[in-house]
Scaffold this active site. Structure first.
Site, PDB file in Angstrom:
ATOM      1  N   GLY A  13       3.558   8.161   0.105  1.00  0.00           N
ATOM      2  CA  GLY A  13       3.619   6.885   0.798  1.00  0.00           C
ATOM      3  C   GLY A  13       4.263   7.092   2.146  1.00  0.00           C
TER       4      GLY A  13
ATOM      5  N   ARG B   9      -1.253   3.850 -11.346  1.00  0.00           N
ATOM      6  CA  ARG B   9      -1.069   5.310 -11.316  1.00  0.00           C
ATOM      7  C   ARG B   9      -0.648   5.846 -12.672  1.00  0.00           C
ATOM      8  NH1 ARG B   9       0.212   4.855  -5.980  1.00  0.00           N
ATOM      9  NH2 ARG B   9      -1.365   3.634  -5.003  1.00  0.00           N
TER      10      ARG B   9
ATOM     11  N   GLU C 155       0.830  -1.215   0.000  1.00  0.00           N
ATOM     12  CA  GLU C 155       0.000   0.000   0.000  1.00  0.00           C
ATOM     13  C   GLU C 155       0.859   1.257   0.000  1.00  0.00           C
ATOM     14  OE1 GLU C 155      -3.298   0.480  -0.201  1.00  0.00           O
ATOM     15  OE2 GLU C 155      -3.671  -1.652  -0.494  1.00  0.00           O
ATOM     16  N   ASP C 156       1.787   1.320  -0.932  1.00  0.00           N
ATOM     17  CA  ASP C 156       2.594   2.533  -1.135  1.00  0.00           C
ATOM     18  C   ASP C 156       3.561   2.851  -0.006  1.00  0.00           C
ATOM     19  OD1 ASP C 156       1.648   3.236  -3.620  1.00  0.00           O
ATOM     20  OD2 ASP C 156      -0.142   4.153  -2.768  1.00  0.00           O
ATOM     21  N   ALA C 157       3.753   1.936   0.929  1.00  0.00           N
ATOM     22  CA  ALA C 157       4.749   2.208   1.962  1.00  0.00           C
ATOM     23  C   ALA C 157       6.137   2.064   1.343  1.00  0.00           C
ATOM     24  CB  ALA C 157       4.580   1.248   3.120  1.00  0.00           C
TER      25      ALA C 157
END
Ligand SMILES: [Zn+2]
Ligand SMILES: [Zn+2]
Lengths: 577, 318
Positions: free
Chosen positions: A337, A369, A184-186
């Site tokens: 993120g 994206r 999740e974009d971390a």
């Protein structure tokens, strides 16, 4: 204010517009291109002092168009695209965008919402705000310790001076999956990079103390020399002899930063000037309420007078922070993120030239994206560092040479011994074995955003509303955050319904009520008779005691007050009384 | 109980050795060994770095923490580090910096008296111990010594002053990167490149030329005399597969075959200057041995044999 007269000959309309704010003005050449000789263009572009830009505006060769006028104009991007219908030619396409969007490299390769997101996020990025940043007394100020100039710049960046007052750092990014803390974009960050100063920031907050000079009775506040010994003196360690915190001192939570006293009586009969010593004072010390376990420093103390001529003392308290798990970062492509985990350098992948990334980004951030601009930024940045020049990525700039093409970038990469596609052969830092895939790795300009977990995390055991006994709302008043229906549904669907019972009832606000089994209404506990009584039955024969949240009891009473009560005996079969 | 011996005898061949740079081959071992050595060099070889700063006067533009952070990152000569004590293990002191076993004291005094900006550098740090001083880059790098003045800490304008006391302590890179003696430690698998000569002969000179140029690094070249494709530098190969793809595109799969030798590694070690690159490697081996001592079982523990079986025998070198 500005007045615009607008003629639309085709529709026979004449509009008078009053603009309070200047409209979005775009620069364009007028159609009279044929009269504009090459000589004049050269004069304009060189701005040699004979002709200035204003001369061309006055001469009608350059016109400012606002959004309304643009509706009635046919604007060509380049000279070659102009036809007989064309009314204007854009001087330079990248000027279509303003400052915020102008910072994005290759914005014309991105999906448009991503550029919109970046325009909002660029304003939250930490960096240098102005050359006078250390002389200012802002109420909150976030600064980056080592701001850098982006490796992949645009012409707008140079025009607005973002290359001198940057708001980010060039991070070597490896686009790969690592450790599972990158979902999740971390992003996964390299601890050694953080040790060396990547993402470090200074947070400066201002605290104000007012020294009230003239109360109604002529008395005023006083600031006292601190006690050096005895009880309470340990909280006054950082005070100077003048009773104010000294610049450079480390300030801990509950430390006093101004040893102030106020008169007990401020109203009534006027106290003469020579009688001021005899009046009573009460302590009005101000204590620092910073987060526990953080070392803050008193940066500056400034004096000024406020609107009612009182002495106003401002304390700037500074805190230097290194990035931690949960801090928010973003590239210039709307790809924010949080830091998912921080990993030792020796565990990070490395290349045979010894390059080790500063952060790892999960490749799943790309397909949905569609931020191709970020990929080109990586390639261009990599070519830039390897050959020692800044690459450009201005909007729509390929045609006019304000943006480097991928072909040219790839050529440089190959010349410098890298793969044309920007991918590197990496070894795992944990096993020492080669990774199964080539890794897309290179520098990307990363911004540190102002939201930091330390300030966002929140818990409350704070004030409650008297009526409902629920915590007050909002973070500002140290209130609670609502566990709403949807949050409750999450717990139920997970199967943790007992947890709800425990959290929302037992550990929250249980309340004992007396209920009549016969009529089903709430009764009361008579302390005289030492038993529950039902007021409607006027006896205590069928009373049971139950526990419910206080808010629930409140609801029952409210319903009863408008003659529509809950009859709790209806639930008698459902519950075990 | 007689176990099978897995013992190998790695060989090291040094190719290049400078004060701050070493290149060597490590053969007859596997990736786990090579990687352990690399990891220890980065994270566990101790050095000395400034850890505690007491600022007396600071009217410079940079704040106290900023300067303390910059001071910490200055490499100090750390030949003594291996024999020094960690401050937390030292029983001779309470870590106040006066102890000769675990800390070194530094002083810095600088004030700008002229209109010219004064650069405060690592040269302005005065050490209480002549063996622990800021690393001097001037002599080895061959720069003009009058120009190179050490690592810049802060710049002062007229009237600004910086006065501080700093305490340097022993530490390891795992705790903070300032204690890491390694600027770059990396290795690669040694590539083995075979050219199929017969197939190569079927190519025209242009084809050979384009084949040679397909590699982003200069691995192949054409011999000007024989016009044969030869391997000039196998180690320049970055495992990028470009030449293999090229061969396939030319319709000649198998024109070259490239393998990674799984038991030989080429190490590149660059030191920050805190210790010599050669010493860095030796210290790393020493630290690695100490770590192994901690897991090695003593010769006569019978229970250990029951517990670990063959592994116990293996670890005792059986
Ligand atoms: Zn009743
Ligand atoms: Zn000691």
């Amino acid at each position: 204010m500005m007045i615009r007269l607008l003629t639309m000959s085709r529709m026979r309309i004449f509009e008078v517009l009053r603009l309070l704010v200047l409209g979005c003005n775009s620069l364009a050449f007028v159609k009279g291109l044929t009269t504009l000789t090459q000589y004049k263009i050269e004069k304009l572009t060189s701005l040699d002092g004979i002709h200035t830009f204003q001369d061309f505006v006055r001469g009608g060769l350059i016109e400012y168009l606002d959004v309304n006028e643009q509706n009635n104009a046919l604007i060509a991007l380049y000279e070659g695209e102009a036809t007989s219908e064309t009314t204007h030619i854009e001087i330079e396409p990248f000027t279509i965008l303003g400052v915020c969007a102008g910072l994005i490299p290759y914005p014309h390769h991105n999906q448009s919402p991503r550029n919109t997101y970046q325009c909002a996020m660029g304003k939250q990025a930490m960096g240098s705000i102005a050359y006078n940043q250390f002389s200012r007394m802002d109420s909150v100020l976030y600064l980056l310790l080592y701001p850098q100039r982006p490796l992949l710049t645009t012409r707008t960046i140079e025009l607005v001076g973002y290359d001198k007052l940057g708001a980010g750092q060039n991070a070597t990014v490896a686009v790969m999956s690592y450790s599972g803390y990158d979902i999740e974009d971390a992003i996964v960050m390299n601890k050694s990079s953080l040790d060396r100063g990547f993402g470090r920031c200074i947070v400066m907050k201002s605290y104000t103390a007012i020294y009230q000079k003239n109360y109604e009775n002529g008395t005023s506040d006083r600031v006292l020399r601190p006690q050096r010994t005895g009880p309470g003196s340990e909280r006054m360690q950082i005070l100077d002899d003048d009773g104010l915190a000294a610049p450079g001192e480390i300030i801990k939570p509950n430390d006093i930063y101004i040893n102030k006293e106020s008169p007990i009586h401020t109203t009534g009969q006027r106290v003469p000037a020579d009688g001021q010593q005899d009046i009573g004072y009460k302590p009005a010390k101000q204590t620092f309420k910073g987060p526990e376990g953080e070392s803050c420093v008193v940066d500056r103390v400034a004096f000024c007078s406020d609107k009612s001529e009182n002495l106003c003392i401002k304390f700037i308290i500074r805190h230097t922070r290194r990035p931690e798990v949960g801090d928010k970062f973003s590239s210039r492509h709307g790809q924010k993120g949080v830091c998912g985990t921080i990993i030792q350098q020796e565990d990070f992948p490395f290349s045979e030239t010894g390059i080790c990334p500063d952060l790892i980004m999960n490749p799943h951030g790309f397909p949905s994206r569609m931020t191709i601009g970020k990929m080109i930024e990586l390639l261009g940045g990599k070519a830039g560092v390897s050959c020692g020049r800044f690459y450009y990525g201005s909007a729509f700039g390929e045609a006019s040479g304000h943006a480097d093409r991928v072909e040219a970038i790839s050529e440089t990469l190959v010349k410098r011994g890298f793969s044309y596609n920007g991918k590197d052969f990496l070894y795992s830092g944990i096993t020492g074995c080669p990774l199964q895939a080539y890794i897309f790795m290179g520098p990307i300009y990363y911004q540190k955003l102002k939201h930091m977990v330390r300030f966002s995390s929140h818990y409350s055991s704070g004030p409650r509303v008297m009526l409902t006994r629920q915590p007050t709302e909002g973070r500002a008043g140290n209130g609670g955050l609502r566990v709403g229906e949807m949050e409750r549904d999450c717990l139920i669907s997970y199967g943790a319904s007992l947890l709800i019972f425990e959290r929302l009832m037992i550990s929250s606000d249980p309340f004992e009520v007396q209920v009549c089994r016969k009529c089903g209404l709430l009764g009361y506990f008579s302390h005289m008779l030492k038993r529950g009584i039902c007021s409607s039955c006027s006896n205590g024969d069928n009373i049971s005691m139950i526990k419910l949240p206080y808010a629930c009891k409140l609801l029952f009473q409210k319903r009863a007050s408008f003659e529509n009560p809950f009859y709790l005996n209806e639930f008698m079969d459902t519950f075990d009384w | 109980m007689e176990g099978v011996s897995y013992q190998r005898f790695p060989k090291v061949k040094i190719r290049e050795l400078k004060d701050d740079y070493a290149k060597f081959e490590l053969r007859d071992t596997d990736a786990s060994m090579a990687n352990a050595l690399r990891r220890v060099m980065i994270a566990e070889v101790p050095t000395i770095a400034i850890d505690l700063v007491e600022i007396e006067v600071n009217s410079s533009v940079l704040n106290d923490e900023f300067i303390a952070h910059r001071l910490g990152l200055i490499p100090l000569t750390s030949e003594r580090a291996m024999s020094m004590r960690f401050s937390r293990d030292c029983d001779a002191c309470d870590g106040d910096g006066q102890c000769e076993f675990c800390s070194v004291e530094f002083h810095l005094r600088a004030k700008c008296m002229t209109d010219q900006t004064l650069d405060v550098t690592s040269k302005d740090l005065y050490s209480s111990d002549h063996t622990v001083v800021p690393v001097d880059f001037t002599d080895s790098a061959g720069y003009d010594s009058s120009e190179q003045r050490g690592i810049i800490i802060v710049k002062l304008r007229r009237g600004q002053e910086l006065r501080l006391r700093a305490i340097a302590r022993k530490g390891i890179g795992k705790d903070h990167a300032k204690w890491s003696p390694a600027a770059t430690v990396t290795f690669m698998y040694e590539p083995e490149i075979h050219i199929n000569e017969d197939m190569m002969e079927t190519l025209t000179l242009e084809e050979k030329q384009s084949f040679v140029e397909s590699s982003p690094t200069r691995v192949f070249d054409i011999d000007p005399n024989t016009q044969q494709v030869v391997v000039v530098d196998p180690e320049a190969y970055t495992y990028d597969d470009e030449v293999l793809k090229k061969a396939e595109a030319m319709g000649k799969p198998g024109l070259v075959e490239i393998y990674a030798k799984e038991d030989s590694f080429i190490f590149t070690v660059e030191s920050t200057g805190a210790i010599k690159a050669s010493q860095l490697v030796l210290n790393a081996i020493e630290v690695l041995k100490q770590k192994l001592d901690a897991v090695r079982l003593s010769e006569d523990t019978v229970e250990a044999d029951d517990q670990f079986g063959e592994l116990g025998a293996h670890m005792r070198g059986g």
